[in-house]
Structure formats: structure tokens, C-alpha cells
Design a protein around this motif. Structure first.
Motif, mmCIF file in Angstrom:
data_model
loop_
_atom_site.group_PDB
_atom_site.id
_atom_site.type_symbol
_atom_site.label_atom_id
_atom_site.label_comp_id
_atom_site.label_asym_id
_atom_site.label_seq_id
_atom_site.Cartn_x
_atom_site.Cartn_y
_atom_site.Cartn_z
ATOM 1 N N HIS A 1 58.395 71.483 -46.096
ATOM 2 C CA HIS A 1 58.350 70.204 -45.345
ATOM 3 C C HIS A 1 57.120 69.997 -44.554
ATOM 4 O O HIS A 1 57.146 69.961 -43.284
ATOM 5 C CB HIS A 1 59.586 70.169 -44.388
ATOM 6 N N PHE A 2 56.155 69.756 -45.304
ATOM 7 C CA PHE A 2 54.722 69.496 -44.701
ATOM 8 C C PHE A 2 53.899 68.604 -45.527
ATOM 9 O O PHE A 2 54.314 68.418 -46.642
ATOM 10 C CB PHE A 2 53.813 70.804 -44.383
ATOM 11 N N GLY A 3 52.990 68.139 -45.112
ATOM 12 C CA GLY A 3 51.970 67.258 -45.823
ATOM 13 C C GLY A 3 50.532 67.456 -45.038
ATOM 14 O O GLY A 3 50.334 68.009 -43.945
ATOM 15 N N ASP A 4 49.411 67.115 -45.701
ATOM 16 C CA ASP A 4 48.225 67.273 -45.448
ATOM 17 C C ASP A 4 47.523 65.987 -44.994
ATOM 18 O O ASP A 4 47.656 64.858 -46.082
ATOM 19 C CB ASP A 4 47.125 67.822 -46.526
ATOM 20 N N LEU A 5 47.438 65.613 -43.743
ATOM 21 C CA LEU A 5 46.826 64.325 -43.375
ATOM 22 C C LEU A 5 45.302 64.087 -43.267
ATOM 23 O O LEU A 5 44.846 65.087 -42.698
ATOM 24 C CB LEU A 5 47.607 63.927 -41.846
ATOM 25 N N ARG A 6 44.696 63.199 -44.041
ATOM 26 C CA ARG A 6 43.478 63.077 -43.735
ATOM 27 C C ARG A 6 43.115 61.493 -43.058
ATOM 28 O O ARG A 6 43.578 60.722 -43.637
ATOM 29 C CB ARG A 6 42.657 63.076 -45.153
ATOM 30 N N ILE A 7 42.363 61.648 -42.065
ATOM 31 C CA ILE A 7 41.996 60.475 -41.310
ATOM 32 C C ILE A 7 40.455 60.206 -41.530
ATOM 33 O O ILE A 7 39.629 60.926 -41.434
ATOM 34 C CB ILE A 7 42.470 60.452 -39.929
ATOM 35 N N PRO A 8 40.356 58.824 -41.948
ATOM 36 C CA PRO A 8 38.675 58.505 -42.479
ATOM 37 C C PRO A 8 37.932 58.535 -41.012
ATOM 38 O O PRO A 8 38.730 58.500 -40.074
ATOM 39 C CB PRO A 8 38.872 57.226 -43.034
ATOM 40 N N GLU A 9 36.528 58.605 -41.140
ATOM 41 C CA GLU A 9 35.966 58.360 -40.015
ATOM 42 C C GLU A 9 35.971 56.822 -39.507
ATOM 43 O O GLU A 9 35.929 55.986 -40.231
ATOM 44 C CB GLU A 9 34.408 58.729 -40.153
ATOM 45 N N GLY A 10 36.009 56.645 -38.156
ATOM 46 C CA GLY A 10 36.058 55.357 -37.666
ATOM 47 C C GLY A 10 37.138 55.255 -36.802
ATOM 48 O O GLY A 10 37.908 56.158 -36.453
ATOM 49 N N ASP A 11 37.176 53.989 -36.269
ATOM 50 C CA ASP A 11 38.121 53.735 -35.420
ATOM 51 C C ASP A 11 39.895 53.517 -36.007
ATOM 52 O O ASP A 11 40.688 53.592 -35.358
ATOM 53 C CB ASP A 11 37.703 52.530 -34.431
ATOM 54 N N GLY A 12 39.656 52.941 -37.177
ATOM 55 C CA GLY A 12 40.729 52.487 -37.645
ATOM 56 C C GLY A 12 41.413 51.021 -37.008
ATOM 57 O O GLY A 12 40.701 50.450 -36.344
ATOM 58 N N PRO A 13 42.859 50.566 -37.108
ATOM 59 C CA PRO A 13 43.656 51.223 -38.004
ATOM 60 C C PRO A 13 43.301 51.275 -39.674
ATOM 61 O O PRO A 13 42.787 50.511 -39.896
ATOM 62 C CB PRO A 13 45.146 50.579 -37.815
ATOM 63 N N PHE A 14 43.712 52.443 -40.131
ATOM 64 C CA PHE A 14 43.510 52.413 -41.564
ATOM 65 C C PHE A 14 44.532 52.595 -42.413
ATOM 66 O O PHE A 14 45.700 52.707 -42.169
ATOM 67 C CB PHE A 14 42.858 54.263 -41.780
ATOM 68 N N PRO A 15 44.351 51.707 -43.689
ATOM 69 C CA PRO A 15 45.578 51.768 -44.474
ATOM 70 C C PRO A 15 46.119 53.198 -44.928
ATOM 71 O O PRO A 15 45.236 54.093 -44.859
ATOM 72 C CB PRO A 15 45.013 50.900 -45.749
ATOM 73 N N VAL A 16 47.293 53.539 -45.523
ATOM 74 C CA VAL A 16 47.739 54.783 -45.804
ATOM 75 C C VAL A 16 48.170 54.694 -47.167
ATOM 76 O O VAL A 16 48.913 53.940 -47.720
ATOM 77 C CB VAL A 16 49.002 54.842 -44.749
ATOM 78 N N ALA A 17 47.592 55.813 -47.764
ATOM 79 C CA ALA A 17 48.362 56.243 -49.083
ATOM 80 C C ALA A 17 49.048 57.638 -49.006
ATOM 81 O O ALA A 17 48.720 58.594 -48.552
ATOM 82 C CB ALA A 17 47.177 56.733 -50.333
#
Length: 273
Positions: A20-36
Motif C-alpha cells: 500500500h504505497f506510491g511514489d509521489l513526484r512533484i514538479p519544480e515550481g509553486d503549483g498547483p499541479f495537475p495530477v496523473a
């Protein structure tokens, strides 16, 4: 919230099981970012895990998309297969609401994208709001509202996938039916399960769908996506089917491949729809 930081990736657990886990990647910048929400394939078996699709998730993150690459119980580990594989993916998807409390995520722009068996789960996650209240696959939470779903060589019809493997068994003596193992039996014996778990049985889904499939795919025939497109459109769904000439099954998740620009353009178009 338990997490492991590795190579600018946060491994976050959404439940108690070791899967029960996932790898979260957040792009550089302030966001908010769309999510895949990225879902790996492997015919629902434990021999393949989320590492298989990490380069694809990283490529999306470099394009400015936050990616939540999820793991889930699969056939071959305790509790894998029906119904827990479905329930795990639903739980991981709904956990994006919790992630948004700590990370700059655009909750109006959440899309599922999966490859092969992950394509099946990406479509099913978009369709699960159609489940009846007494379904074994119904979770207690209101399903996260998705903006769309992308299937890369996905299994959109579980009964058909079962029959394809059964045909291979009959013709070539290949005694191996991943769909049967995943669902716990055949469509004839478990009709209700297949109706709950197959995206084709839950049409219309009600959100825009993108189906991308290589013409040389011998794992999941391109005809499955073609048939699903017609049925989904007839049911009233908005569907974009993109056949890729001369592409095989795994090429669709290789960011360096010639297919990648097509996948990115269709994904970006879905976000901006």
C-alpha cells in the motif's frame, strides 16, 4: 504519513499492507499541479511492480505533471486479485485527497493513466462511481472525481481478455490465463464479478477517455481498444482512440520512444479539455 525520500521521489504509504504505497513526484515550481495517477501493468501479477513504469512517471513530472505512481496487491502476494486489487487502487486514488493537504495538487485536474493491466485499472477507477451500493468493490468513501482516464494498451474488456488467453491455451497449449487467476474464475462462472470489474460493463463512464494502442501488440490486441471505442461512443462517452502503427506493447511507456510525443499531446489535450 510515513514516507521515504529517494532521488527527489517521496514514497508514501496509503494503507497498512506492505504493497500500500506510491511514489509521489512533484514538479519544480509553486503549483498547483495537475495530477496523473500512474498504474503499472503486468497482468495483475506480483512479478511486475511499480518500478517498471517509474521512468514514464518521471517523464510526466518533468513536463509539469505531479505523478502518483501507485503499488497495489497483485496475484502472487497475500490478498492479491479479486477484490483487493480493485480496492487497493481505489484507496490509493482517493488518497490523493490526503496528499493535497500537504502538496500543491490541482484537485480539479486529476487523471488516471495506466499501461496494460494498469490501463484496465485506470479505466475502472474512472468508472467505479457506477457500481451498485452492494458491490464488493464499493468503498466507503465517495470516489475521487477524475477529469479523465488514459489507457495505454489497456485491458478494457475482462471477459474478452479471458477468452483470448483461453484461445491461446486451446490452440497452442499455453496453460496460462492471467485474467482467470485475477478474477478467480471464468466469466461464465463469475458473471457478476466480471460485470463489476470490467470497464466495458460499466459504460457509459461519464468522463473523457483516451485509448492508445500499438498495432503490433501481441499481449493485448489492438482490436480490444477499437471495439471498446465503438461501444463507449455508442453509450455516449467521449473517446479518443489513437492507433500507433508499428508499435508494440511496451513501447508505449518508454519516454525515449517515437510514441512519447503522441502520448504527451493526448494527455495534455485531456487536461486542457
Amino acid at each position: 504519513m510515513k514516507s521515504i525520500i529517494e532521488r527527489n521521489v517521496k514514497r508514501i504509504y496509503y494503507g497498512e499492507d506492505e504493497n500500500h504505497f506510491g511514489d509521489l513526484r512533484i514538479p519544480e515550481g509553486d503549483g498547483p499541479f495537475p495530477v496523473a495517477i500512474v498504474i503499472h501493468g503486468g497482468f495483475w501479477r506480483a512479478t511486475i511492480d511499480l518500478e517498471h513504469i517509474n521512468p514514464f512517471a518521471q517523464a510526466l513530472a518533468e513536463k509539469g505533471i505531479a505523478t502518483w505512481n501507485i503499488e497495489y496487491r497483485r496475484v502472487g502476494v497475500k490478498g492479491g486479485g479479486w477484490p483487493n486489487t480493485f480496492l487497493d487502487c481505489a484507496k490509493a486514488t482517493d488518497y490523493v485527497k490526503t496528499l493535497a493537504e500537504s502538496y500543491p495538487l490541482d484537485m480539479e485536474s486529476v487523471i488516471t493513466i495506466g499501461h496494460s493491466a494498469g490501463g484496465h485499472l485506470a479505466l475502472w477507477l474512472a468508472a467505479r462511481h457506477k457500481l451498485s451500493s452492494d458491490s464488493e468493490l464499493k468503498s466507503g468513501l465517495e470516489p475521487l472525481l477524475l477529469k479523465g482516464a488514459v489507457s495505454l494498451a489497456g485491458v478494457s474488456d475482462l471477459a474478452l481478455m479471458h477468452d483470448i488467453h483461453q484461445w491461446k491455451d486451446t490452440m497452442f497449449g499455453i496453460i496460462d490465463n492471467p485474467t482467470r487467476d485475477f478474477m478467480g474464475g471464468s466469466p461464465e462462472n463469475l458473471k457478476n464479478r466480471y460485470e463489476q470489474g470490467s470497464p466495458k460493463s460499466l459504460l457509459p463512464i461519464g468522463v473523457p477517455l483516451v485509448l492508445i494502442h500499438g498495432s503490433l501488440d501481441v499481449n493485448v490486441p489492438i482490436g480490444m481498444s477499437e471495439q471498446f471505442e465503438g461501444t463507449a461512443k455508442f453509450a455516449g462517452d467521449t473517446v479518443l482512440f489513437i492507433p500507433i502503427p508499428h508499435a508494440e506493447h511496451f513501447e508505449l511507456i518508454v519516454p525515449e520512444s517515437a510514441v512519447w510525443p503522441v502520448i504527451w499531446d493526448s494527455f495534455n489535450g485531456l487536461l486542457n479539455n
